[in-house]
Design an enzyme around this catalytic site. Structure first.
Site, short mmCIF file in Angstrom:
data_model
loop_
_atom_site.label_atom_id
_atom_site.label_comp_id
_atom_site.label_asym_id
_atom_site.label_seq_id
_atom_site.Cartn_x
_atom_site.Cartn_y
_atom_site.Cartn_z
CG ASN A 1 -27.88 9.44 -2.30
OD1 ASN A 1 -27.51 8.27 -2.15
ND2 ASN A 1 -27.45 10.19 -3.30
CE1 TYR B 1 -13.02 4.44 -8.37
CE2 TYR B 1 -15.41 4.61 -8.62
CZ TYR B 1 -14.30 3.92 -8.18
OH TYR B 1 -14.46 2.71 -7.54
CG ASP C 1 -22.26 -0.46 -8.55
OD1 ASP C 1 -21.39 0.42 -8.39
OD2 ASP C 1 -23.31 -0.52 -7.87
CG HIS D 1 -25.17 12.58 -8.79
ND1 HIS D 1 -25.75 13.26 -7.74
CD2 HIS D 1 -24.86 11.35 -8.31
CE1 HIS D 1 -25.80 12.49 -6.68
NE2 HIS D 1 -25.28 11.31 -7.00
CG ASP E 1 -2.08 0.96 1.10
OD1 ASP E 1 -3.23 0.50 1.09
OD2 ASP E 1 -1.84 2.18 1.02
CE LYS F 1 -11.85 0.18 -9.71
NZ LYS F 1 -10.74 -0.37 -8.87
#
Ligand code: NAD
Ligand code: DAU
Length: 333
Positions: free
Chosen positions: A246, A147, A124, A273, A33, A151
């Site tokens: 949320n 991000y 996901d 978003h 790490d 990924k």
């Protein structure tokens, strides 16, 4: 099994190290790490003296340290990543470096050293948003943020190494995790810590975005199963089956802490978003996995953990976190 875990000082990685040491007598774990702002050796307090555990301070982008660390390993599980969507919007560079190039550095070492198993921890979010239904492992990738794009890029590289070189790779794509030791920039630990201190809870947009909540131990059990029984070249979704808006989770946190809804503050929405995430997990179900922690119980347990470990998050909040918070919320909360 000689297991190399990368990013084991972060949220899910540290929970996974604990989980594996508790579940498997015969495992030896090396944790590689970099200790970025999100890496914290306090997350592993109590296991440093376990003879089955070693820590190596290093970067997954550093081919020399990666080569030395992976030599002789039976398996590698890559948790190391930049993980916070909001930070990827304000500064994508580290995401490209670690999430894409770091993954490539690991894949090259796995190929060269002929490591028998490589498990990439994905998300996901690579599928993007879905209004109805749920994504399967065969669904197209349609990431929205720097991000999730990083990924997704890493996932494609991992699968290409399998197709081209026969590298024995696996991928898990989990939904959003919650539980102890999560850096208080993500919604659950941030809102719990703010509520405890009677600070405002910054809800983005209308607060009606949906996430599928997965208790971190359930994810660890799924990862462990895929590591042992997964078919090389395959992807496995891991979701909690708990779709919650949320605003609902925000109210529940306030209720659990006996705080007022007046702490809620609606702030400017996150750019790009995603509205709703949902994944079909029947493939992993076929290997015998099912989530064990109901959402209500998991959230209560999580709130209780942060409430009873204030020194853990107060220490974080006294450092780099303060600058980030001021930058991100611009003094609105
Ligand atoms: P985290 O941000 O809490 O921890 C990341 C860890 O990686 C830290 O210990 C950090 O020091 C380390 N790291 C970062 N860059 C590194 C580098 N270049 N070299 C070595 N170490 C480095 O992350 P998390 O929430 O525990 O997520 C772990 C993994 O799971 C990530 O790959 C993430 O994309 C994935 N994931 C997370 C969630 C979630 O809800 N948190 C859901 C799905 C998938
Ligand atoms: O779905 C898996 C992903 O879950 C992982 O891949 C990521 O690493 C992890 O960070 C998480 O991403 P999210 O963007 O969903 O998590 P976050 O906690 O940042 O936000 C969750 C929801 O809460 C999202 O709809 C945005 C909202 N939110 C978040 C913050 C930090 C707010 O309304 N206010 C906030 O201050």
């Amino acid at each position: 099994m000689r297991l190399v875990v990368t990013g084991g000082a972060g949220f899910i990685g540290s929970n996974f190290v604990r989980y594996m040491l508790a579940e498997h007598e015969d495992v030896h774990i090396v944790n590689l790490d970099k200790l970025t702002y999100a890496g914290n050796l306090e997350n592993l307090r109590g296991i440093e003296d376990d003879p089955r555990y070693n820590f190596v301070h290093g970067d997954i982008c550093d081919a020399v340290i990666v080569g030395k660390t992976l030599r002789g390993a039976d398996a590698v599980v890559n948790f190391a990543a930049e993980t916070h969507v909001d930070r990827s919007i304000s500064g994508p560079q580290d995401f490209i470096s670690t999430d894409v190039l770091g993954t490539h550095t690991l894949l090259e070492a796995v190929r060269r050293l002929e490591i028998p198993r490589y498990l990439q921890i994905s998300t996901d979010e690579v599928y993007g948003s879905i209004e109805e239904g749920a994504f399967t492992e065969e669904s197209d990738l349609d990431p929205s943020s720097p991000y999730s794009a990083s990924k997704a890029g890493a996932d494609l590289l991992v699968l290409a190494y399998h197709r081209t070189f026969g590298t024995p790779v696996l991928i898990t794509r989990s939904s959003i995790n919650y539980g102890p030791y999560q850096y208080p920039e993500k919604i659950v630990p941030l809102f719990i810590a703010n509520a405890i201190d009677d600070l405002q809870l910054p809800v983005y947009g209308d607060g009606l975005n949906v996430r599928d909540w997965l208790y971190v131990d359930d994810n660890c059990a799924g990862i462990d199963l895929v590591l042992r029984d997964g078919v090389p070249g395959h992807v496995y979704n891991i979701g909690g089956g708990n779709e919650v808006q949320n605003l609902t989770i925000t109210h529940r946190i306030l209720e659990l802490l006996g705080k007022s809804g007046e702490l809620i503050r609606y702030v400017t929405d996150r750019p790009g978003h995603d509205r709703r995430y949902a994944i079909d997990c029947s493939k992993l179900g076929g290997l015998g996995w099912a989530p064990q922690v109901p959402f209500e119980a998991g959230l209560a347990r999580t709130v209780e953990w942060y409430a009873s470990h204030p020194e853990w998050w107060r220490t974080i909040k006294s450092g780099e976190w303060r600058e980030y918070y001021a930058r991100q919320y611009g003094g609105t909360v």
